[in-house]
Scaffold this motif. Structure first.
Motif, mmCIF file in Angstrom:
data_model
loop_
_atom_site.group_PDB
_atom_site.id
_atom_site.type_symbol
_atom_site.label_atom_id
_atom_site.label_comp_id
_atom_site.label_asym_id
_atom_site.label_seq_id
_atom_site.Cartn_x
_atom_site.Cartn_y
_atom_site.Cartn_z
ATOM 1 N N VAL A 211 0.850 -1.201 0.000
ATOM 2 C CA VAL A 211 0.000 0.000 0.000
ATOM 3 C C VAL A 211 0.880 1.243 0.000
ATOM 4 C CG1 VAL A 211 -1.652 1.369 1.346
ATOM 5 C CG2 VAL A 211 -2.019 -1.081 1.045
ATOM 6 N N TRP B 206 0.770 4.124 -2.685
ATOM 7 C CA TRP B 206 0.368 5.426 -2.158
ATOM 8 C C TRP B 206 1.365 6.521 -2.530
ATOM 9 C CZ3 TRP B 206 -4.324 5.579 0.096
ATOM 10 C CH2 TRP B 206 -4.690 6.742 0.770
ATOM 11 N N TYR B 207 2.652 6.206 -2.325
ATOM 12 C CA TYR B 207 3.682 7.235 -2.478
ATOM 13 C C TYR B 207 4.353 7.266 -3.851
ATOM 14 C CZ TYR B 207 3.097 7.969 2.496
ATOM 15 O OH TYR B 207 2.568 8.253 3.729
ATOM 16 N N LEU C 193 -0.166 7.052 -6.459
ATOM 17 C CA LEU C 193 -1.305 7.917 -6.158
ATOM 18 C C LEU C 193 -0.933 9.360 -5.837
ATOM 19 C CD1 LEU C 193 -3.448 5.419 -4.041
ATOM 20 C CD2 LEU C 193 -3.747 6.062 -6.442
ATOM 21 N N TYR D 296 -2.672 7.251 4.277
ATOM 22 C CA TYR D 296 -1.903 6.006 4.091
ATOM 23 C C TYR D 296 -2.045 5.109 5.317
ATOM 24 C CZ TYR D 296 2.033 2.934 4.745
ATOM 25 O OH TYR D 296 2.792 1.845 5.056
ATOM 26 N N THR E 178 -3.863 1.533 5.382
ATOM 27 C CA THR E 178 -2.971 0.416 5.679
ATOM 28 C C THR E 178 -3.427 -0.366 6.903
ATOM 29 O OG1 THR E 178 -1.079 1.478 4.647
ATOM 30 C CG2 THR E 178 -0.599 -0.205 6.281
#
Length: 130
Positions: free
Chosen positions: A20, A24-25, A28, A114, A118
Protein backbone atom coordinates in the motif's frame (compact mmCIF):
# COMPACT_ATOMS: atom_id res chain seq x y z
CA UNK A 1 -2.75 -14.10 29.19
CA UNK A 2 -2.59 -16.39 26.18
CA UNK A 3 -2.03 -14.70 22.82
CA UNK A 4 -2.19 -16.78 19.66
CA UNK A 5 -0.47 -15.26 16.65
CA UNK A 6 -0.95 -16.35 13.06
CA UNK A 7 2.47 -15.72 11.60
CA UNK A 8 1.04 -16.05 8.09
CA UNK A 9 -1.45 -13.27 8.90
CA UNK A 10 1.34 -11.10 10.32
CA UNK A 11 3.49 -11.66 7.23
CA UNK A 12 0.65 -10.95 4.79
CA UNK A 13 -0.43 -7.87 6.74
CA UNK A 14 3.15 -6.57 6.78
CA UNK A 15 3.44 -7.18 3.05
CA UNK A 16 0.14 -5.39 2.51
CA UNK A 17 1.37 -2.36 4.45
CA UNK A 18 4.52 -2.36 2.38
CA UNK A 19 2.59 -2.65 -0.92
CA UNK A 20 0.00 0.00 0.00
CA UNK A 21 2.88 2.35 0.79
CA UNK A 22 4.45 1.66 -2.57
CA UNK A 23 1.21 2.47 -4.38
CA UNK A 24 0.37 5.43 -2.16
CA UNK A 25 3.68 7.24 -2.48
CA UNK A 26 4.74 6.27 -6.02
CA UNK A 27 1.46 6.01 -7.96
CA UNK A 28 -1.30 7.92 -6.16
CA UNK A 29 0.40 10.92 -4.53
CA UNK A 30 4.08 11.01 -5.52
CA UNK A 31 4.54 14.61 -6.63
CA UNK A 32 2.37 16.24 -3.95
CA UNK A 33 3.93 14.09 -1.23
CA UNK A 34 7.45 14.78 -2.46
CA UNK A 35 6.84 18.54 -2.65
CA UNK A 36 5.08 18.79 0.72
CA UNK A 37 7.65 16.56 2.48
CA UNK A 38 10.54 18.49 0.92
CA UNK A 39 12.11 15.35 -0.54
CA UNK A 40 14.18 15.76 -3.70
CA UNK A 41 14.63 13.25 -6.50
CA UNK A 42 18.26 12.82 -5.40
CA UNK A 43 17.21 12.04 -1.84
CA UNK A 44 14.82 9.37 -3.10
CA UNK A 45 17.68 7.62 -4.89
CA UNK A 46 19.89 7.34 -1.80
CA UNK A 47 19.51 4.75 0.94
CA UNK A 48 16.80 2.82 -0.90
CA UNK A 49 17.70 -0.56 0.58
CA UNK A 50 17.68 0.84 4.12
CA UNK A 51 14.33 2.56 3.53
CA UNK A 52 12.63 -0.49 2.04
CA UNK A 53 14.11 -2.99 4.50
CA UNK A 54 13.35 -0.73 7.45
CA UNK A 55 9.80 0.01 6.35
CA UNK A 56 9.07 -3.69 5.83
CA UNK A 57 10.46 -4.56 9.26
CA UNK A 58 8.46 -1.78 10.93
CA UNK A 59 5.36 -2.88 9.05
CA UNK A 60 6.00 -6.33 10.51
CA UNK A 61 6.22 -4.92 14.02
CA UNK A 62 2.96 -3.02 13.52
CA UNK A 63 1.28 -6.15 12.14
CA UNK A 64 2.49 -8.27 15.05
CA UNK A 65 1.18 -5.82 17.66
CA UNK A 66 -2.10 -5.41 15.78
CA UNK A 67 -2.40 -9.18 15.61
CA UNK A 68 -2.09 -9.49 19.39
CA UNK A 69 -4.70 -6.76 19.80
CA UNK A 70 -7.22 -8.29 17.35
CA UNK A 71 -6.89 -11.90 18.43
CA UNK A 72 -9.43 -14.26 16.86
CA UNK A 73 -12.28 -11.73 16.70
CA UNK A 74 -12.83 -12.08 12.93
CA UNK A 75 -12.51 -10.00 9.80
CA UNK A 76 -15.15 -7.40 10.73
CA UNK A 77 -13.61 -6.62 14.09
CA UNK A 78 -10.14 -6.75 12.53
CA UNK A 79 -11.02 -4.16 9.90
CA UNK A 80 -12.75 -1.94 12.47
CA UNK A 81 -9.83 -2.27 14.90
CA UNK A 82 -7.40 -1.42 12.09
CA UNK A 83 -9.48 1.62 11.17
CA UNK A 84 -9.56 2.72 14.81
CA UNK A 85 -5.80 2.29 15.14
CA UNK A 86 -5.08 4.07 11.86
CA UNK A 87 -7.41 7.01 12.42
CA UNK A 88 -7.65 7.24 16.18
CA UNK A 89 -4.08 6.54 17.22
CA UNK A 90 -1.64 6.83 14.33
CA UNK A 91 -3.24 9.69 12.36
CA UNK A 92 -4.05 11.57 15.56
CA UNK A 93 -0.47 11.23 16.82
CA UNK A 94 0.96 12.25 13.44
CA UNK A 95 -1.46 15.20 13.42
CA UNK A 96 -0.18 16.43 16.77
CA UNK A 97 3.41 16.24 15.50
CA UNK A 98 2.47 18.04 12.30
CA UNK A 99 0.78 20.86 14.21
CA UNK A 100 3.93 21.55 16.22
CA UNK A 101 6.16 21.13 13.16
CA UNK A 102 3.93 23.51 11.17
CA UNK A 103 3.56 20.89 8.42
CA UNK A 104 0.97 21.28 5.69
CA UNK A 105 -2.54 19.90 5.77
CA UNK A 106 -1.86 18.24 2.41
CA UNK A 107 1.08 16.27 3.83
CA UNK A 108 -0.99 15.31 6.87
CA UNK A 109 -3.83 14.09 4.64
CA UNK A 110 -1.46 11.99 2.52
CA UNK A 111 0.38 10.41 5.44
CA UNK A 112 -2.67 9.98 7.67
CA UNK A 113 -4.65 8.54 4.76
CA UNK A 114 -1.90 6.01 4.09
CA UNK A 115 -1.97 4.87 7.72
CA UNK A 116 -5.75 4.66 7.87
CA UNK A 117 -5.95 2.56 4.69
CA UNK A 118 -2.97 0.42 5.68
CA UNK A 119 -4.10 -0.39 9.22
CA UNK A 120 -7.65 -1.11 8.05
CA UNK A 121 -6.32 -3.57 5.45
CA UNK A 122 -3.89 -5.11 7.94
CA UNK A 123 -6.67 -5.53 10.49
CA UNK A 124 -8.98 -7.18 7.95
CA UNK A 125 -6.26 -9.63 6.89
CA UNK A 126 -5.33 -10.47 10.46
CA UNK A 127 -8.96 -10.83 11.50
CA UNK A 128 -9.66 -13.14 8.56
CA UNK A 129 -6.67 -15.41 9.16
CA UNK A 130 -6.41 -15.73 12.94
Amino acid sequence: MNINISWLAVLLAALTGFLVGGLWYTVLFPKVWQREAGVSDDQLKRGTVRVFAGSFMLSGVASLVLSAFIGAAGVGFGALAGLAVGAGWVAAAVGINYLFERRSLALFAINAGYNIVTFTAMGAIIGALQ
